[in-house]
Each structure stands twice: as structure tokens, then as C-alpha cells.
Write a protein that holds these residues in place. Structure first.
Motif: not given
Ligand SMILES: Cc1cc2nc3c(=O)[nH]c(=O)nc-3n(C[C@H](O)[C@H](O)[C@H](O)COP(=O)(O)OP(=O)(O)OC[C@H]3O[C@@H](n4cnc5c(N)ncnc54)[C@H](O)[C@@H]3O)c2cc1C
Ligand SMILES: COc1ccc2c(c1)CN(c1nc(C(=O)N(C)c3cc(Cl)c(F)cc3C(=O)O)c(Cl)s1)C2
Length: 469
Positions: A41, A58, A137, A169, A174, A317, A320
């Protein structure tokens, strides 16, 4: 039937979402020689000055490292970029700090930058001629039986077909939305009352880290919590977790400073008053959602990562687990020689119980967090865990160790913890009951103290023998 077996090179796999899990999946599928199309996107983050979005860094632990290792990226990420964190640095309200190590000397988790990780995996995938990246996209519609997709790209409609659509996604997927239309699709989502906001601790005037760099810094304050992970540029990304109601109550700089003086006094000079005020009031707190669903597959589609199991971040997590999803899919594609009719159902059957277990664990930790009002509670629990782990390494592995330092299936880690809790709780109750009985008996006998220690030793031996130790 044959057409469901993707023979290398002849068939197309579409990956919707070029985030952390989509990019890693592209690296995995690239190695299989199939034609891979990634539809993302956003624009190409490798060409962007500043990438907006979620947590800047993270915690990467064993499961995620194992997934990166299989595509040859672990050493690059760990040695060139990751910052090892050997324990938690707990900040008490009075400014005192305490370290709780993650395990034996050397055992650590890594702080990695989201953007660096995403860029590295996209670039690795792109080195394969059979991988095609399509940025800007946005998937609008998809038919998960035929593999047909409709995108919006720069105001134009773009159509494409694939033999397999991997929905990577994210939490607001979606592809999952399309799956939800199928009969017998189970779905649940929970928004928690807390939101999160990222702040930044800059380097010192001499360019050094403003806090001890090889720790995950935590300010446990019951209803609130703040966490800080180090970045390569010697800044810290600080994540403030608070109920939205509390964020909304802080409307002026004075209220903000007052709040920090009361709860996070030692962080004020580290962030800087001006920067704190500027960043706090130019940001909005973001929501945290937990998603559970099943099955993860349709005839020609599979959802992975947050699209399949978004979780609250209180176990570090999510990524992960999403990376471990890629490992599992890779194992199943090999086991069934890319026969999707076998791979997809087995993926759901194997992964769903584990994904829901870690979602529950993260939510449980979120609730538990309230009791970590100060470092004492946190320390007590960790001290008991490490005491038992030191003396009984085979039978006593703290839950967070199994989650972050092994690939024990998440649902098995919980079962193990429930057994352990029963033992500890049973043992403690036996000890307490025996103590009470002993003290009562001795009180009536008079010679209290000498014999009390005998009783305690006797009962301790009994309890330990009950533990089979
Ligand atoms: C505050 C916070 C802290 C966290 N800390 C940790 C941590 O320490 N350790 C850890 O392991 N995890 C952590 N996580 C979780 C981690 O961020 C997620 O689990 C991880 O990003 C999931 O990756 P993903 O690829 O599944 O989804 P995402 O990273 O969300 O990527 C989804 C991608 O799909 C794209 N996309 C979305 N919709 C469409 C569409 N319709 N068409 C095309 N593309 C689309 C998006 O642009 C995005 O690039 C944290 C999360 C939060 C919120
Ligand atoms: C970027 O934003 C974020 C936000 C939250 C997290 C992370 C990054 C990384 N997180 C990790 N959590 C564990 C863990 O197992 N537990 C039980 C913990 C759970 C909490 Cl809530 C905590 F504060 C410390 C520990 C701890 O043990 O250190 C790791 Cl190990 S890493 C939580």
C-alpha cells in the motif's frame, strides 16, 4: 488436482503487504523459484526521508532470529544492527534502578529498527529475479477461490491473478476482510482501553546513550507503563502506555510536566522538557487491538502475521510470531512438495492454537502489568522464577524464557506454566498449612522458637520431596 500444485517457476504467488511478515515471506518464496509479486500500500520506504507509522524499534528474540537465519539474514541483522539487551532495567518511582537479567550471562534479546528490518528484507527479496515489488498498490477486492485481485494504484485500477494469495496486510487486513465473508469463518477482536505513544530520548551532549544501552528499560506504574528500547543512533524510542482517558486528561504543558513529575520524574531530564511537551502534543495516542480468527486459509489464500493474529505488545512477540509463521509455511511447503490442498489446511490446524495462545498470553500480561505497580512486585516474581530455574533448570523454566528464548510451541509453553503454577501453589499451600499447624502446636507447648525452625526445615523437606526434587 494438479493445478493446485505450484511447480517452481510456472506459478505465481501474490503477497499482499510488504511490511515485516510480507517482506520475509518474499525472501522465503524467492528461494523456491516461484514467481513472487509483493503488493504494498505504501511507497518504497527505502526511498523515503521519514517513514511514519508504528513502533520505531522492536524486540527481536529467538523465534524471529530462527526465521531470519533460514534466509541468511540473522547474522547481518544481529551483528550489523541489533543492540543486545541482557535484561530489564526497572525504574522505580524514586529514581532507583534495578536490573533483572533475562537469563544466564550472555542470554539476550535484540532491539532492532523496524525500518531497517523492513528495508533489509525487501532488498534481499529483490535480489532474486523472480521477485517483483509493486509499491503504492492498495488491495481493494479479491476472490480467494480464483486468486483474482483488484488494486488501486495512483488513482488507477490494477487487476492481477495468482495461484496463492498470502495476506500479510496487518491487523486491519483487507484479505482477512474478504475471508470473513465465507461461512464458518470465526472472528473476534478486542480493543484495550490503553493507547500508546512514542517519545524519544536523544543522545547526551557528548553523543552518548543517555541511559545504560544494553537493557530494556521499564517504568512499571500499574495502570501506566513506559518502555524504552535503544536505537543505533544512540537515541531511545520510549513507548508510553496509558488508558486513552488518561491521555485525554493531559491537555496543557503544565499538566503534562506535573504528570511526569509524579510518575516518571527521572525521565524528564532525559527527554527534555521542551521535547517532551512538543512531541506529546504533536502526537496522538494509537489504539491497540487483539485479533483472533480461523481458519487462516481459503482455497487460494492464507493470512499470516498480524492479519491472522494481531496481539497487544505486552510480550514483545507480534513480529517474532509472524516471522515464525513464515518458518512454519516453509516447512509445510517442503513437507507436501508445494501441494496447497495439503499445506493450507495443515497450516491452520498447526498454527491456530499457538497463535491464539500467544494472543492470550500477551493480553494476560497486559492485565498482570497492573500488579507490577512498582519494581518490588516485578522483582519478587522474577526472583522466584530465577531462584527455581537456577536450582531446577530442567523442570523450571520461566514462561518468558520459553516464549523468548526457545521455539517451544506457544500453547505448550502455557501448559507447562500451568503445571508449574500448580506445583508452586500446591507446595506453598502445603508449607503454609504445615507452618500454621506447627506453630499452633508449639505455641501450646511453649518452647516455640527452637522447634519452629525444626518444623520449617521438616516441612521444607516435605514440600521439596512433593515437588519430586
Ligand atoms: C507499540 C508496539 C510495540 C511492538 N513491539 C514489538 C516487539 O517489541 N517485538 C515484536 O516482535 N513485535 C512487536 N510489535 C508487533 C509488531 O509490530 C507486529 O506484530 C508486526 O509489525 C506485524 O507485521 P505484519 O507484517 O504482519 O504487519 P504490518 O507490519 O502491519 O505490515 C502490514 C503491511 O501491509 C500493508 N497493507 C495494509 N493494508 C494493505 C492493503 N489493503 N493493500 C496492500 N498493502 C496493505 C501495510 O502498509 C504494511 O506495510 C509491536 C507492536 C506495537 C503496536
Ligand atoms: C517497543 O514496544 C514494546 C512494548 C512492549 C514490549 C516490548 C516492546 C518488548 N517486550 C518484551 N516483553 C518481554 C517479556 O517476556 N515480558 C514478560 C515483559 C513484558 C513487559 Cl509488558 C515488559 F515491560 C517487560 C517484559 C520483560 O520480561 O522484559 C520480553 Cl523478553 S521483550 C514488551
Amino acid at each position: 488436482s494438479d493445478d493446485l500444485i505450484i511447480a517452481s517457476g510456472e506459478r505465481k504467488v501474490a503477497i499482499v503487504g510488504g511490511g515485516l511478515v510480507g517482506a520475509l515471506n518474499a525472501c522465503y518464496l524467492a528461494r523456491r523459484g516461484v514467481e513472487v509479486h509483493v503488493y504494498e500500500y505504501r511507497g518504497d520506504i527505502r526511498q523515503m526521508e521519514h517513514v511514519p507509522g508504528r513502533s520505531i524499534n522492536l524486540a527481536l528474540s529467538h523465534r524471529g532470529r530462527s526465521a531470519l537465519a533460514r534466509v541468511g539474514l540473522e547474522d547481518l541483522v544481529i551483528q550489523q544492527h541489533g543492540i543486545p539487551m541482557y535484561g530489564r532495567m526497572i525504574h522505580a518511582t524514586d529514581g532507583r534502578k534495578k536490573v533483572i537479567p533475562y537469563g544466564k550471562a550472555g542470554q539476550c534479546i535484540y532491539s532492532v529498527g523496524r525500518r531497517y528490518l523492513n528495508e533489509t528484507m525487501l532488498s534481499e527479496a529483490e535480489t532474486h529475479p523472480n521477485v517483483h515489488l509493486h509499491f503504492n498498490h492498495k488491495l481493494l477486492h479479491s476472490d480467494l477461490k480464483t486468486g483474482h485481485m483488484v488494486f488501486e494504484s495512483n488513482g488507477q485500477e490494477v487487476q492481477a491473478d495468482a495461484d496463492l494469495i498470502l495476506g500479510c496486510d496487518g491487523a486491519y487486513s483487507a484479505v482477512r476482510r474478504q475471508m470473513m465473508k465465507a461461512p464458518r469463518f470465526n472472528y473476534s477482536q478486542t480493543y484495550i482501553p490503553h493507547g500508546y505513544m512514542e517519545l524519544c530520548i536523544p543522545p547526551t551532549a557528548t553523543g552518548q546513550f543517555a541511559m545504560e544501552p544494553n537493557y530494556l528499560h521499564i517504568w512499571p506504574r500499574g495502570e501506566f507503563m513506559m518502555i524504552a528500547l535503544p536505537n543505533q543512533d544512540r537515541t531511545w524510542t520510549v513507548t508510553l502506555f496509558m488508558p486513552f482517558a488518561v491521555f485525554d486528561r493531559i491537555t496543557t504543558p503544565d499538566e503534562l510536566l506535573e504528570f511526569f513529575r509524579e510518575n516518571y520524574r527521572d525521565a524528564i531530564p532525559l527527554i527534555g522538557e521542551e521535547k517532551l511537551i512538543k512531541d506529546f502534543f504533536s502526537n496522538r495516542a494509537s489504539p491497540l487491538v487483539s485479533v483472533k480468527c480461523s481458519p487462516y486459509h481459503s482455497p487460494k489464500a492464507l493470512i499470516m502475521g498480524d492479519a491472522a493474529h494481531a496481539m497487544v505488545p505486552f510480550y514483545g512477540q507480534g513480529m517474532n510470531a509472524g516471522f515464525e509463521d513464515c518458518l512454519l509455511l516453509d516447512d509445510l511447503l517442503t513437507k507436501h512438495d508445494m501441494d496447497l490442498e495439503r499445506v493450507l489446511p495443515e497450516y491452520t490446524e498447526v498454527r491456530n492454537p499457538d497463535a491464539e495462545a500467544i494472543c492470550d498470553l500477551a493480553m494476560y500480561n497486559y492485565v498482570e502489568m497492573r500488579h507490577l505497580v512498582n519494581s518490588r512486585a516485578f522483582l519478587m516474581r522474577k526472583a522466584l522464577d530465577s531462584f527455581l530455574h537456577t536450582f531446577f533448570p530442567n523442570s523450571w523454566t520461566p514462561l518468558y524464557s520459553m516464549v523468548s528464548f526457545t521455539r517451544v510451541r506457544y500453547h505448550q509453553a502455557i501448559a507447562h506454566k500451568e503445571r508449574q503454577d500448580k506445583i508452586v501453589f500446591g507446595g506453598v499451600m502445603t508449607l503454609a498449612a504445615a507452618l500454621a499447624a506447627g506453630v499452633a502446636y508449639l505455641a501450646q507447648r511453649g518452647d516455640l522458637w527452637r522447634s519452629a525452625t525444626e518444623v520449617v526445615n521438616e516441612q521444607a523437606r516435605l514440600a521439596l520431596s512433593r515437588l519430586g526434587l
